[in-house]
Motif scaffolding. Sequence first.
Motif, PDB file in Angstrom:
ATOM      1  N   GLY A  30       0.821  -1.207   0.000  1.00 51.72           N
ATOM      2  CA  GLY A  30       0.000   0.000   0.000  1.00 51.72           C
ATOM      3  C   GLY A  30       0.853   1.255   0.000  1.00 51.72           C
ATOM      4  N   TRP A  31       1.912   1.241   0.813  1.00 50.00           N
ATOM      5  CA  TRP A  31       2.830   2.387   0.842  1.00 50.00           C
ATOM      6  C   TRP A  31       3.485   2.579  -0.523  1.00 50.00           C
ATOM      7  N   ALA A  32       3.901   1.486  -1.161  1.00 46.33           N
ATOM      8  CA  ALA A  32       4.550   1.573  -2.474  1.00 46.33           C
ATOM      9  C   ALA A  32       3.586   2.136  -3.521  1.00 46.33           C
ATOM     10  N   PHE A  33       2.331   1.709  -3.467  1.00 43.06           N
ATOM     11  CA  PHE A  33       1.337   2.210  -4.423  1.00 43.06           C
ATOM     12  C   PHE A  33       1.148   3.711  -4.282  1.00 43.06           C
ATOM     13  N   TRP A  34       0.943   4.173  -3.036  1.00 46.38           N
ATOM     14  CA  TRP A  34       0.693   5.590  -2.831  1.00 46.38           C
ATOM     15  C   TRP A  34       1.946   6.426  -3.043  1.00 46.38           C
ATOM     16  N   THR A  35       3.119   5.827  -2.801  1.00 45.29           N
ATOM     17  CA  THR A  35       4.364   6.510  -3.133  1.00 45.29           C
ATOM     18  C   THR A  35       4.441   6.756  -4.632  1.00 45.29           C
ATOM     19  N   ALA A  36       4.151   5.713  -5.417  1.00 42.11           N
ATOM     20  CA  ALA A  36       4.177   5.848  -6.875  1.00 42.11           C
ATOM     21  C   ALA A  36       3.160   6.885  -7.349  1.00 42.11           C
ATOM     22  N   ALA A  37       1.955   6.850  -6.757  1.00 42.49           N
ATOM     23  CA  ALA A  37       0.913   7.796  -7.161  1.00 42.49           C
ATOM     24  C   ALA A  37       1.320   9.230  -6.830  1.00 42.49           C
ATOM     25  N   MET A  38       1.904   9.431  -5.649  1.00 36.50           N
ATOM     26  CA  MET A  38       2.308  10.772  -5.225  1.00 36.50           C
ATOM     27  C   MET A  38       3.443  11.307  -6.091  1.00 36.50           C
ATOM     28  N   LEU A  39       4.451  10.462  -6.343  1.00 35.69           N
ATOM     29  CA  LEU A  39       5.587  10.905  -7.145  1.00 35.69           C
ATOM     30  C   LEU A  39       5.179  11.133  -8.601  1.00 35.69           C
ATOM     31  N   TYR A  40       4.258  10.334  -9.093  1.00 32.31           N
ATOM     32  CA  TYR A  40       3.774  10.552 -10.456  1.00 32.31           C
ATOM     33  C   TYR A  40       3.053  11.892 -10.553  1.00 32.31           C
ATOM     34  N   ALA A  41       2.244  12.210  -9.545  1.00 33.29           N
ATOM     35  CA  ALA A  41       1.538  13.495  -9.547  1.00 33.29           C
ATOM     36  C   ALA A  41       2.533  14.650  -9.546  1.00 33.29           C
ATOM     37  N   GLY A  42       3.593  14.536  -8.721  1.00 33.75           N
ATOM     38  CA  GLY A  42       4.604  15.581  -8.702  1.00 33.75           C
ATOM     39  C   GLY A  42       5.348  15.685 -10.023  1.00 33.75           C
ATOM     40  N   TRP A  43       5.687  14.526 -10.604  1.00 35.52           N
ATOM     41  CA  TRP A  43       6.385  14.515 -11.898  1.00 35.52           C
ATOM     42  C   TRP A  43       5.526  15.138 -12.988  1.00 35.52           C
ATOM     43  N   TRP A  44       4.242  14.819 -13.006  1.00 34.98           N
ATOM     44  CA  TRP A  44       3.335  15.342 -14.034  1.00 34.98           C
ATOM     45  C   TRP A  44       3.180  16.853 -13.902  1.00 34.98           C
ATOM     46  N   ARG A  45       3.075  17.337 -12.662  1.00 32.57           N
ATOM     47  CA  ARG A  45       2.924  18.781 -12.465  1.00 32.57           C
ATOM     48  C   ARG A  45       4.201  19.537 -12.801  1.00 32.57           C
ATOM     49  N   ALA A  46       5.354  18.875 -12.618  1.00 34.01           N
ATOM     50  CA  ALA A  46       6.642  19.534 -12.870  1.00 34.01           C
ATOM     51  C   ALA A  46       7.217  19.174 -14.228  1.00 34.01           C
ATOM     52  N   SER A  47       6.413  18.561 -15.103  1.00 31.28           N
ATOM     53  CA  SER A  47       6.914  18.147 -16.418  1.00 31.28           C
ATOM     54  C   SER A  47       7.474  19.364 -17.158  1.00 31.28           C
ATOM     55  N   GLY A  48       8.669  19.214 -17.674  1.00 36.22           N
ATOM     56  CA  GLY A  48       9.329  20.330 -18.326  1.00 36.22           C
ATOM     57  C   GLY A  48      10.110  21.209 -17.375  1.00 36.22           C
ATOM     58  N   ASP A  49      10.055  20.886 -16.086  1.00 36.64           N
ATOM     59  CA  ASP A  49      10.757  21.699 -15.088  1.00 36.64           C
ATOM     60  C   ASP A  49      11.564  20.815 -14.145  1.00 36.64           C
ATOM     61  N   GLY A  50      12.047  19.698 -14.658  1.00 33.60           N
ATOM     62  CA  GLY A  50      12.920  18.873 -13.839  1.00 33.60           C
ATOM     63  C   GLY A  50      12.338  17.543 -13.417  1.00 33.60           C
ATOM     64  N   GLY A  51      11.049  17.314 -13.645  1.00 30.87           N
ATOM     65  CA  GLY A  51      10.462  16.017 -13.310  1.00 30.87           C
ATOM     66  C   GLY A  51      10.327  15.781 -11.826  1.00 30.87           C
TER      67      GLY A  51
END
Length: 328
Positions: A208-229
């Motif tokens: 469960g922790w791994a799933f939500w970690t992936a979801a959280m980091l993906y959200a951050g990566w998507w919002r920062a796309s083009g600005d460092g990932g």
Amino acid sequence: MRRMLLRLAPVLHLTRVTTAFAAVANVWFVILWTRASGEHEGAPAALRDTAAWVLLLGGAVNALGLFAYGAAMNDLLDIRRDRMFHPERPLPSGGISIDWAIALVVGTLMSAVLGASVLGMGAVLLTLVVGAAVFFYNAVGKFVPAIGLVLLGLIYAGQMVVPNLRLVFVWPVWLVMTHSLLVGGLSHVLGRKVPGVSRRATVVAVMGWAFWTAAMLYAGWWRASGDGGLWPEWVMGRAAIWPAVLAALFVAMAWRKVRVHGAGPRAAEKVARYGALWLALYACAWLGGQGYWNEGMILGALTLAGFLGMTVLRELYGVLERPLGYRR
């Protein structure tokens, strides 16, 4: 004075105010970080246009309200068990009535919503979602460790981002989620709480922790796309140094507490209490590492005040429960 303290003690104990400052520190961090980061974080209108002191006041009311709501809800739902195993607690001992406890649950949730209204409608809606998650955790989650531990971490993370759900730099939120999950699990095991954390529950919790970690980091990566990932370019690499050092220090501190006190409720209580303090220290470390010194000083003052308040209130509890007297 003593009579007034005796009347307030059950309410203070029921709402666990001695560690509530950590919840305030999490919310204040997001407010201060978002405002200091400017256009990088895409601050909601409320965080851009409202005076800082008003935002911090609203954030404090929101955080304290949610924290007190969760603590009071926990004791209210656990009253049957506490009557058997912890008759000295406020509700079983009659220090506070069930009617007053219900009023406290409702009042603290209302105050959390009121504080969130300063931060915008999105903050109000997220507060209600977190409130529902807190209820589910206390009613069901804590009796199923595989679910409860993950939900506990998500509650801390959700409460933290109430001011800005669309935070770009998500690593501080991930650290709070991970730290809270680990501290909750360690306290559960050390305190020998029932039901215990089985191997299967541990595996499910890690998944469960791994799933939500992936979801959280993906959200951050998507919002920062083009600005460092995953690590935005505008965030200094050194910002992670002190939080990492603090995490290592906490592991050493927890190991020492267990070694000194042994596995048991006392060690569990100390790990949980210092675990709350560490959340505030993490927030100071992120701000200082990024060079947001003024914001870091504000959170540093809050952390110091919270630590002193925690110490003073614990001493007052001790005096009230075991008054000083003359030895013969």
